[in-house]
Design a protein around this motif. Structure first.
Motif, PDB file in Angstrom:
ATOM      1  N   ALA A  10     -31.705  30.727 -57.852  1.00 42.73           N
ATOM      2  CA  ALA A  10     -30.631  31.627 -57.448  1.00 42.73           C
ATOM      3  C   ALA A  10     -29.935  32.209 -58.679  1.00 42.73           C
ATOM      4  N   SER A  11     -29.140  33.239 -58.453  1.00 41.60           N
ATOM      5  CA  SER A  11     -28.360  33.835 -59.534  1.00 41.60           C
ATOM      6  C   SER A  11     -27.414  32.787 -60.117  1.00 41.60           C
ATOM      7  N   GLY A  12     -27.407  32.688 -61.435  1.00 49.15           N
ATOM      8  CA  GLY A  12     -26.525  31.718 -62.084  1.00 49.15           C
ATOM      9  C   GLY A  12     -27.111  30.326 -62.206  1.00 49.15           C
ATOM     10  N   SER A  13     -28.383  30.157 -61.816  1.00 49.76           N
ATOM     11  CA  SER A  13     -28.978  28.818 -61.863  1.00 49.76           C
ATOM     12  C   SER A  13     -29.414  28.424 -63.266  1.00 49.76           C
ATOM     13  N   GLY A  14     -29.494  29.379 -64.171  1.00 51.12           N
ATOM     14  CA  GLY A  14     -29.837  29.053 -65.555  1.00 51.12           C
ATOM     15  C   GLY A  14     -31.182  29.587 -66.012  1.00 51.12           C
ATOM     16  N   LYS A  15     -31.737  30.552 -65.278  1.00 49.30           N
ATOM     17  CA  LYS A  15     -33.060  31.076 -65.653  1.00 49.30           C
ATOM     18  C   LYS A  15     -33.026  31.792 -66.998  1.00 49.30           C
ATOM     19  N   THR A  16     -32.051  32.689 -67.142  1.00 48.66           N
ATOM     20  CA  THR A  16     -31.987  33.440 -68.398  1.00 48.66           C
ATOM     21  C   THR A  16     -31.726  32.503 -69.570  1.00 48.66           C
ATOM     22  N   VAL A  17     -30.835  31.539 -69.353  1.00 50.07           N
ATOM     23  CA  VAL A  17     -30.534  30.600 -70.431  1.00 50.07           C
ATOM     24  C   VAL A  17     -31.791  29.809 -70.800  1.00 50.07           C
ATOM     25  N   LEU A  18     -32.573  29.397 -69.793  1.00 54.42           N
ATOM     26  CA  LEU A  18     -33.811  28.669 -70.081  1.00 54.42           C
ATOM     27  C   LEU A  18     -34.776  29.538 -70.881  1.00 54.42           C
ATOM     28  N   ASP A  31     -37.684  38.739 -68.447  1.00 52.37           N
ATOM     29  CA  ASP A  31     -36.489  38.348 -67.710  1.00 52.37           C
ATOM     30  C   ASP A  31     -36.264  39.348 -66.588  1.00 52.37           C
ATOM     31  N   GLU A  32     -36.536  38.944 -65.380  1.00 48.64           N
ATOM     32  CA  GLU A  32     -36.370  39.778 -64.197  1.00 48.64           C
ATOM     33  C   GLU A  32     -36.950  41.169 -64.387  1.00 48.64           C
ATOM     34  N   PRO A  33     -38.266  41.233 -64.518  1.00 46.89           N
ATOM     35  CA  PRO A  33     -38.897  42.537 -64.778  1.00 46.89           C
ATOM     36  C   PRO A  33     -38.677  43.535 -63.654  1.00 46.89           C
TER      37      PRO A  33
HETATM   38  N1  LIG Z   1     -23.385  32.865 -73.502  1.00 46.26           N
HETATM   39  C1  LIG Z   1     -22.890  32.117 -72.492  1.00 46.26           C
HETATM   40  N2  LIG Z   1     -21.703  31.496 -72.616  1.00 46.26           N
HETATM   41  C2  LIG Z   1     -21.204  30.744 -71.614  1.00 46.26           C
HETATM   42  N3  LIG Z   1     -21.813  30.544 -70.437  1.00 46.26           N
HETATM   43  C3  LIG Z   1     -23.005  31.133 -70.230  1.00 46.26           C
HETATM   44  C4  LIG Z   1     -23.606  31.950 -71.249  1.00 46.26           C
HETATM   45  N4  LIG Z   1     -24.786  32.403 -70.773  1.00 46.26           N
HETATM   46  C5  LIG Z   1     -24.900  31.896 -69.532  1.00 46.26           C
HETATM   47  N5  LIG Z   1     -23.843  31.129 -69.197  1.00 46.26           N
HETATM   48  C6  LIG Z   1     -23.656  30.406 -67.921  1.00 46.26           C
HETATM   49  O1  LIG Z   1     -24.852  29.749 -67.600  1.00 46.26           O
HETATM   50  C7  LIG Z   1     -25.118  29.819 -66.221  1.00 46.26           C
HETATM   51  C8  LIG Z   1     -26.531  30.310 -65.989  1.00 46.26           C
HETATM   52  O2  LIG Z   1     -26.613  31.663 -66.364  1.00 46.26           O
HETATM   53  P1  LIG Z   1     -27.972  32.475 -66.397  1.00 46.26           P
HETATM   54  O3  LIG Z   1     -27.693  33.796 -67.018  1.00 46.26           O
HETATM   55  O4  LIG Z   1     -29.038  31.661 -67.020  1.00 46.26           O
HETATM   56  O5  LIG Z   1     -28.285  32.669 -64.847  1.00 46.26           O
HETATM   57  P2  LIG Z   1     -29.565  33.331 -64.209  1.00 46.26           P
HETATM   58  O6  LIG Z   1     -30.262  32.255 -63.480  1.00 46.26           O
HETATM   59  O7  LIG Z   1     -30.335  34.079 -65.219  1.00 46.26           O
HETATM   60  O8  LIG Z   1     -28.893  34.313 -63.157  1.00 46.26           O
HETATM   61  P3  LIG Z   1     -29.334  35.819 -62.760  1.00 46.26           P
HETATM   62  O9  LIG Z   1     -30.428  35.655 -61.764  1.00 46.26           O
HETATM   63  O10 LIG Z   1     -28.103  36.375 -62.135  1.00 46.26           O
HETATM   64  O11 LIG Z   1     -29.746  36.546 -63.985  1.00 46.26           O
HETATM   65  C9  LIG Z   1     -24.056  30.698 -65.603  1.00 46.26           C
HETATM   66  O12 LIG Z   1     -23.148  29.867 -64.927  1.00 46.26           O
HETATM   67  C10 LIG Z   1     -23.387  31.371 -66.775  1.00 46.26           C
HETATM   68  O13 LIG Z   1     -22.010  31.477 -66.535  1.00 46.26           O
END
Ligand SMILES: Nc1ncnc2c1ncn2[C@@H]1O[C@H](COP(=O)(O)OP(=O)(O)OP(=O)(O)O)[C@@H](O)[C@H]1O
Ligand SMILES: [Mg+2]
Lengths: 250, 246
Positions: A35-43, A162-164
């Protein structure tokens, strides 16, 4: 092959990734869903080193990426192509200059060779006559395609997307998905794609990893995804009415 | 207070990445030439306009202040020259440039940050700090001291035009004043100040842009913060350099 062992990442004390261990296979489109915000982009950004992880190991084949110096990482990154959520095309440069950029920085090719390669990459993503345009003059889908063309300019061994297909219509989404899938197999790339689009999972999910609240809940193939018994994953998969009806039929 | 020290620490960490050998020297020189145009040549008109007016105003003010018959009229020219050279053409022009090029650098780099263009550079294996910032710092630090010389000369012309067109002072007196007790070290002093100030403007505003996060509002805010910090640093270093050099 890209392997992560026990990754942890938090921002200002707020944990985002918790004990994520996962293997992404070569010559496959590996999908990270959640889901959105689950941490995909961070991973994804942690895997490529745009975020420093708090703990854990990342392997690119037999190289322990997390133990490398800045200069060593720079060298390995030349084998990485990445497509960003927003395209991230250089807005000071034309389409041609964008795709040529990695060549200008890292190769000694002649102008002729570069031109040919730019042409080839653009053809690969099915774009024509856009060389002299600036990114601002392109539609979202075209920007994504130019982003892919730039990512494959130097024949990467690893491709991150990332989300192409976020923000694209369903047809264009499938075109882009198929494109990435083809490129992956043509060049035997290890490809990792972030998505929350179930269509992509069904189309090109050769290996699927499900992340929820920064924890890996499940991994498997697209075929298995409907009968996992994992409550969070079911919530995600059967969010749409269509998917629920599909399940009822089975 | 603690925040200021972390900011300064982050600034030096960034500079440590900026001052590395460029990945491609041919690419660097191409950017360097472009930046001379962007941070230097493009500022010529504003510097010229500001300087000619201020030179004229200083001349008028100086002549009103020297009303005593004991002080020779030529001192008006002398005062115009010294004011321009010591303070105006370096410090004031630098403050003008901080507003002009500082904000454009901070918002340009800040936009690249929030649209992930900097991440894209990093992921290609490019040292983004070095690639984006070094050409700006070197171009401004090397080229912009010439703007100080230009401002100085144009300011003197401004004063001379006052001498020509009004009866406040005769051109002959004015020119005499310009030639009075000229210390060539003042030129060096002005050039050094201008080089240091331009280093500050480009590096500090780039630092604010590079660390921008969030959306376009934050980019705007980082540009504003960049200008304020640049201006403060310029004033502080003006004091230090004047104390050390004179
Ligand atoms: N640079 C940052 N500083 C602080 N918190 C962050 C940072 N980047 C991401 N987060 C937090 O990490 C969590 C995961 O964010 P992420 O961007 O990985 O979500 P996502 O799964 O990619 O969502 P989406 O599908 O909306 O892109 C979120 O709660 C966000 O607030
Ligand atoms: Mg995301």
């Amino acid at each position: 092959m890209i392997k992560a062992n026990h990754l942890y990442k938090s921002f200002e004390g707020k944990p985002v990734l918790q004990d994520v261990s996962v293997v992404f296979d070569e010559n496959k489109t590996n999908l990270i869903i959640g889901a959105s915000g689950s941490g995909k982009t961070v991973l994804l950004k942690s895997l490529v080193g745009l975020h420093d992880v708090d703990a854990g190991e990342i392997w690119f084949d037999d190289v322990l990426y997390t133990a490398q110096s800045f200069e060593q990482k720079k060298r390995l990154r030349r084998q990485i192509g990445m497509l960003f959520q927003g395209g991230a095309l250089f807005d000071f440069a034309t389409v041609e200059e964008n795709i040529r950029f990695p060549m200008d920085m890292f190769t000694d090719w002649s102008a002729e060779e570069k031109k040919e390669r730019v042409h080839f990459c653009l053809q690969r993503v099915q774009l024509e006559n856009v060389e002299q345009l600036y990114p601002a003059a392109l539609s979202g889908g075209m920007q994504k395609r130019v982003g892919i063309a730039r990512a494959i300019a130097l024949n990467p061994r690893y491709l991150f997307c990332d989300e192409p297909n976020s923000g694209l219509d369903p047809r264009t989404s499938i075109v882009i998905d198929k494109l990435i899938h083809e490129i992956t197999h043509d060049f035997k790339i290890t490809t990792i794609i972030n998505t929350h689009d179930m269509n992509s999972v069904m189309e090109i999910g050769e290996k699927v990893v499900f992340i929820h609240n920064g924890i890996k809940h499940w991994e498997g193939t697209a075929d298995e995804i409907f009968h996992t018994g994992n409550a969070e994953l079911d919530d995600f998969v059967f969010a749409s009415k269509m998917a629920r009806e599909l399940k009822a039929e089975h | 207070m603690y925040r200021i020290f972390t900011l300064i620490g982050q600034y030096f960490l960034l500079m440590n990445n900026v001052f590395k050998k460029p990945d491609r020297s041919a690419v660097f020189w191409k950017q360097f030439v472009q930046e001379i145009e962007k941070v230097g040549l493009s500022s010529v008109p504003i510097v010229a306009i500001v300087s000619v007016f201020i030179g004229a105003v200083i001349t008028i003010q100086a002549s009103y202040n020297i009303s005593s018959p004991l002080i020779p009229k030529a001192y008006v020219g002398f005062m115009t020259r010294e004011t321009m050279l010591l303070e105006f053409s370096s410090t004031m022009i630098a403050l003008v440039l901080a507003g002009k090029i500082g904000s454009s650098i901070a918002s340009e780099i800040g936009t690249m940050r929030i649209t992930e263009q900097i991440d894209a550079l990093e992921i290609m294996g490019v040292n983004s700090a070095n690639y984006l910032i070094l050409p700006k710092i070197t171009a401004a630090t090397i080229f912009n001291p010439l703007l100080m010389l230009m401002s100085f000369i144009i300011g003197l012309v401004g004063g001379w035009m006052i001498a020509l067109t009004t009866d406040i002072i005769t051109p002959a007196h004015y020119i005499d004043g310009l030639r009075m007790e000229f210390k060539s070290f003042y030129i060096v002093y002005g050039l050094i100040k201008m080089a240091v100030f331009n280093f500050i403007i480009t590096s500090v505003s780039a630092f604010y842009g590079y660390n921008a996060s969030g959306g376009s509002r934050e980019v705007g805010r980082s540009a504003t913060n960049g200008i304020v910090s640049c201006s403060l640093c310029i004033l502080i270093f003006n004091l230090i350099l004047t104390h050390v050099l004179l």
